[in-house]
Enzyme design. Structure first.
Site, short mmCIF file in Angstrom:
data_model
loop_
_atom_site.label_atom_id
_atom_site.label_comp_id
_atom_site.label_asym_id
_atom_site.label_seq_id
_atom_site.Cartn_x
_atom_site.Cartn_y
_atom_site.Cartn_z
N SER A 1 0.85 -1.19 0.00
CA SER A 1 0.00 0.00 0.00
C SER A 1 0.89 1.25 0.00
CB SER A 1 -0.94 -0.06 1.21
OG SER A 1 -1.88 0.98 1.17
N ASP B 1 -9.09 -5.08 -5.81
CA ASP B 1 -8.64 -3.84 -5.15
C ASP B 1 -9.11 -2.63 -5.96
OD1 ASP B 1 -7.27 -1.74 -3.97
OD2 ASP B 1 -5.37 -2.83 -3.80
N HIS C 1 -8.27 -4.16 -1.30
CA HIS C 1 -6.96 -3.62 -0.96
C HIS C 1 -6.37 -4.28 0.29
CE1 HIS C 1 -3.70 -0.81 -0.97
NE2 HIS C 1 -4.01 -0.36 0.22
#
Lengths: 370, 370
Positions: free
Chosen positions: A144, A308, A341
């Site tokens: 991330s 995601d 995600h």
């Protein structure tokens, strides 16, 4: 947290967009042993909200944010590697950030903290690498925001890592993600308690943070997961009066929002969130190619997740393609995880074998599944 | 709005989940002429926020919410069809809703308004159909929430329409959409001005409505559109101080949020938003198949958009499949529009030919492109 170590910088730290921080402190943890050649270190950058406590260890037995991914027999194998994780500059788990005391004024920085970028996070983190006398990292990696910080590290220290791992990250922030984060920040700023960043030391803008967290949860997960998990189930207990909680998915969001409260400082959140928006690797030289031109890595692994929506899979492909221009061995994996995600945090069984293969770690066939 | 007509019901209107409304008023508009056989009527249900003013007409020349889709030579051809659109029960454009005066108390209903469902919207709308003496509608149709209301109409009046058009709609609300709407409602309720629905007659919870609108915009459009449209462009003017507007996409959201303000009553928004969550066609008999069992339609058209994350394309497919069990001629189109859920409002060139084909309207080759 006795496992946490601290490094204080002697010189003022200058930030990319102006301003400087005196007496900058970095909080970090390490796992495993640095070998004599000092070439077995893995530098791991975190997402927006985690501390440097990746995994439990004898010194700190509380579970870390990536428990099951780091340790003996895990992909980030502490029997083989020396793993370093630094709490990001601007955060609030021991490293200097907006919630820290400004040594100049003896008050919290608050909004006097300079504009923060992921490049600043990368450069400050490198001070810990320097402290250990490491000249060549086995791997620099992150998930991330951490993947973007790792990229910021790579372009600023282009010869310092031999391998690179990017998980659910991107070359730059896209407008959809910027819009979502912008609204999250606005929800915090709309909370009167926030008071233009001047909230009391013992009082966080809890309502605003909870609303922002709910929006976060919606974007971190996926519609597919929630369809399977919640469907149209009603909540066991109705709460909140008119228009309160009626469906299971609403009580799930409420529970997560409440759990997050008080764990993270609101101003730190705002600075780190904006740092994500500001990142574009192409700023280093005018294009992605120019930014990566000097990078010398041997191999790269790029993992993304089909579900995601915050760091969508086309952005993972872009990372892999960009790295393909500077390195012959790029492995790109787009996983079928349905947790969006957040998959790298909750669907680790899919991630472990890929990372083990890449890092030649945990040779056991069960690959970290203990 | 001289084009708006009103129908007042003589008897109290009982709602599905309890409660009744006295002196219910319905605001509606019509286009074209009802033929002698009274069999050329199209009943159009709207999304959450539009009024009954679909399109400009000699009586009301201001542009409607689906301008370019209804009128002479357009798919909803007023030379051929008699088109009826009713402002939904619970809304605030002339039809009774939470912002209306409760004849019992002489004060606004506010949260004393009974729980609203799309079934109630469908049944109240049918009063206008009855008023015109129409026994067989040529078509019942709707987009977004309107598609669900149209379905609610179909299952409650199973023999009353010969054709059905569903645009970017669904058989039921899924948890991802419920979560988004739940958070939107919470943003409004968190605004102190809202005051548990007791805000002053001349004061709306504007800040909360603007935040909810921003979240709405994020979910109504698509990441692909915004990537192409905004990229990482900076806003021409920075606003809002620390963490204010810096990127183009942020100023776009701000402009849209400000435009929406004051147009819609907050309590009406909350009721209609929750009515969307509550809808599940399967409640009519225990399953989708049971709900649709008695439906007699000749043909159905189901249109969805690949980039729609709020009413995703698999839900469009579900609508088409369900209708396939009760009608031989179901046309299903999944369009490539990049504007997400809003595509039917902004990418009409893709929708027009399909609807013209289905409705045998606007024979001209330019199909409504004037």
């Amino acid at each position: 947290m006795p496992a946490t170590q601290y490094l204080k910088l002697d010189s003022p730290f200058r930030l990319r967009k102006g301003g400087e921080l005196k007496e900058l402190q970095l909080a970090y943890e390490t796992w495993g042993e640095l070998n004599t050649d000092k070439d077995n270190a893995i530098l791991l950058f975190t997402g927006l909200s985690p501390s440097a406590h990746v995994s439990s260890s004898p010194k700190n037995q509380s579970p870390g944010w990536w428990e099951g991914m780091l340790g003996s027999e895990y992909p980030l194998d502490s029997d083989k590697y020396f793993i370093i994780c630094v709490n990001s500059l601007g955060s609030c788990y021991g490293t200097t950030g907006p919630a820290s005391i400004n040594p100049g004024t003896k008050k919290r920085y608050g909004l006097d903290f300079p504009v923060l970028t992921l490049e600043d996070i990368a450069i400050s983190t490198n001070e810990v690498v320097k402290f250990f006398g490491i000249e060549s990292l086995h791997t620099v990696m992150g998930s991330s925001m951490g993947g973007m910080s790792a990229l910021a590290y790579l372009v600023q220290f282009p010869k310092k890592a031999r391998n690179f791992i990017s998980i659910s990250s991107a070359l730059r922030a896209e407008p959809y993600a910027i819009a979502l984060r912008s609204l999250q920040r606005e929800l915090i700023r709309a909370d009167k308690i926030w008071a233009d960043g001047e909230y009391a030391d013992d009082e966080q803008p809890v309502s605003g943070m909870q609303l922002a967290r709910k929006l976060g949860m919606i974007t971190y997960r996926s519609a597919t997961e929630w369809r399977q998990r919640f469907g149209r189930e009603r909540a066991s207990e109705r709460q909140g009066g008119a228009f309160g909680i009626e469906f299971d998915v609403e009580s799930y969001l409420e529970a997560h929002a409440k759990k997050f409260t008080g764990q993270f400082d609101a101003n730190c959140y705002l600075y780190l969130s904006r740092a994500l928006d500001l990142f574009d690797v192409a700023e280093h030289g005018g294009s992605v190619a120019a930014a990566l031109k000097k990078v010398e890595i041997e191999r790269a692994l790029v993992i993304g997740v089909m579900s995601d929506s915050l760091f969508p899979v086309h952005q993972q492909k872009e990372v892999a393609d960009a790295l393909g221009h500077v390195c012959d061995k790029v492995i790109f994996k787009a996983l079928d995880s349905i947790q969006g995600h957040d998959s790298f945090l909750v669907d680790m069984d899919r991630f472990r074998p890929i990372m083990c293969d890449f890092l030649s770690s945990c040779k056991s066939p069960d690959c970290g599944e203990k």
